[in-house]
Design a protein around this motif. Structure first.
Motif, short mmCIF file in Angstrom:
data_model
loop_
_atom_site.label_atom_id
_atom_site.label_comp_id
_atom_site.label_asym_id
_atom_site.label_seq_id
_atom_site.Cartn_x
_atom_site.Cartn_y
_atom_site.Cartn_z
N ALA A 53 84.01 -51.75 52.09
CA ALA A 53 83.55 -52.49 50.94
C ALA A 53 83.82 -51.66 49.53
CB ALA A 53 82.07 -52.73 50.92
N ARG A 54 83.43 -50.52 49.65
CA ARG A 54 83.62 -49.65 48.42
C ARG A 54 85.21 -49.60 47.69
NH1 ARG A 54 79.74 -44.35 49.69
NH2 ARG A 54 77.90 -44.92 48.66
N ALA A 55 86.12 -49.61 49.05
CA ALA A 55 87.23 -49.61 48.55
C ALA A 55 87.98 -51.01 47.88
CB ALA A 55 88.39 -49.16 49.77
N GLY A 56 87.06 -52.08 48.32
CA GLY A 56 87.39 -53.51 47.83
C GLY A 56 88.07 -54.12 48.93
N ALA A 57 88.37 -53.64 50.10
CA ALA A 57 88.92 -54.24 51.01
C ALA A 57 88.14 -55.35 51.88
CB ALA A 57 89.42 -53.15 52.12
N LEU A 58 86.83 -55.24 51.62
CA LEU A 58 86.28 -56.17 52.51
C LEU A 58 85.95 -57.66 51.85
CD1 LEU A 58 84.20 -56.64 55.04
CD2 LEU A 58 82.26 -55.73 53.47
N ASP A 59 86.05 -57.64 50.59
CA ASP A 59 86.25 -58.78 49.87
C ASP A 59 87.39 -59.73 50.45
OD1 ASP A 59 84.02 -59.03 47.59
OD2 ASP A 59 84.86 -56.81 47.63
N GLY A 60 88.69 -58.88 50.36
CA GLY A 60 89.89 -59.54 50.84
C GLY A 60 89.98 -60.01 52.29
N GLU A 61 89.12 -59.24 53.10
CA GLU A 61 89.07 -59.49 54.48
C GLU A 61 87.98 -60.53 54.88
OE1 GLU A 61 90.58 -58.32 57.27
OE2 GLU A 61 91.69 -56.53 56.42
N LEU A 62 87.12 -60.90 54.11
CA LEU A 62 86.29 -61.90 54.43
C LEU A 62 86.83 -63.33 53.68
CD1 LEU A 62 82.75 -60.56 53.61
CD2 LEU A 62 83.87 -60.72 56.08
N VAL A 63 87.66 -63.12 52.60
CA VAL A 63 88.19 -64.28 52.14
C VAL A 63 89.29 -64.87 52.75
CG1 VAL A 63 89.48 -65.34 50.12
CG2 VAL A 63 87.26 -63.93 49.74
#
Length: 320
Positions: A189-199
């Motif tokens: 999440a801190r790296a910004g990867a979780l946003d893309g994974e969930l979308v």
């Protein structure tokens, strides 16, 4: 007897009219500059503030304890989304009602979401991972559902008692692989990867933000941001702009009911307000067909005020 030829008016000589030079480019330039200045000036005074988007990455960086606690609740199946019911899941007894009718259950589960799988396990599986994370995932998947629940619940309870909700200050306990899973999810999440994974999960076009919004809504960070800008439900929220200008004034009637009883204290407020507004909408649609109500404009005479110029000229013509 021959008919008379229709009389034709003489064609005016274009050269007989006065002429003057006209600079079209100059007028266009002046109009464009005036419009730009007016637009920028009004935007500076009346526009909404340019707020930074609330993302999972921003949440994890600013409020890591809240993110960790929320992720643990998603894994344990105790979050708001996990227990919401339709359209996300079949939680027994969940769903708002109008009298005996549950609109949510009638519509069914149209957006199936398993919070442990969709918010935690699937992103961890899709992202690059160390051997420890792979082992933690394997341990979680091979454990019985009851054991998984015990691990996640114990971890969530311990977080609630830890100073500041800090995962690094948890007392020893039987948490299974949960600390490793949650720690890695926080890193993503801190790296910004979780946003893309969930979308991106299950979608070719990355335009469906349902899962990130639900994850954000289960924590307290998003609500705190809304409340700080006076946009919470009990602060007459549902606005585009913040500050002195409410933005969408047509929503006032809808949000009004949430502030008064019996809606403000009801667990079925959304369904009740929706039903009330549906009745109002139907009544407005049927106004032309309701005897007495449809005659109110004619009795009030407001139309004469609106069309006063016409009636004034009509009276003048009748006198003459």
């Amino acid at each position: 007897m021959r008919g008379r030829k229709p009389r034709r008016d003489p064609v005016p000589d274009s050269g007989a009219f006065p002429k003057r030079p006209y600079d079209l480019v100059k007028e266009f330039t002046i109009a464009l500059l005036a419009t730009v200045v007016l637009t920028v000036g009004l935007a500076a005074v009346f526009s909404s503030p340019d707020e930074t988007p609330v993302t999972l990455a921003r949440w994890a960086r600013i409020a890591p304890s809240d993110f960790t606690a929320t992720a643990a609740a998603e894994l344990a199946g105790t979050s708001g989304t996990a227990q919401y019911g339709p359209p996300y899941n079949n939680t027994p007894g969940a769903g708002q009602k109008i009298g005996p009718m549950s609109l949510q259950r009638a519509a069914g589960v149209t957006i199936p979401i398993n919070t442990a799988r969709d918010f935690v396990l699937r992103p961890l599986t899709a992202a690059p991972k160390a051997a420890s994370v792979s082992g933690a995932l394997a341990a979680w998947r091979t454990a019985p559902a009851r054991r998984q629940q015990q691990w996640a619940t114990a971890y969530a309870d311990a977080l609630g008692k830890a100073p500041g909700g800090d995962a690094a200050r948890l007392p020893p306990g039987d948490y299974g692989p949960v600390p490793v899973l949650i720690s890695r999810l926080l890193e993503l999440a801190r790296a910004g990867a979780l946003d893309g994974e969930l979308v991106a999960a299950g979608h070719f076009y990355q335009t469906d933000y349902t899962k990130p919004l639900l994850f954000l809504g289960d924590g307290s960070y998003l609500e705190d941001q809304a409340r700080a800008r006076h946009l919470a439900g009990d602060q007459w929220g549902m606005m585009n702009e913040t500050g002195n200008y409410p933005g969408q004034p047509w929503l006032w009637l809808y949000t009004l009911w949430y502030q008064i009883e019996p809606f403000s204290s009801s667990g079925n407020a959304d369904a009740l307000v929706w039903g009330l507004m549906a009745l109002f909408t139907l009544a407005f649609v049927l106004v032309p067909f309701i005897p007495g109500v449809r005659s109110i404009p004619r009795w009030s005479g407001v139309y004469r005020l609106v069309w006063r110029d016409y009636y004034r000229s009509h009276r003048t013509a009748r006198r003459h």
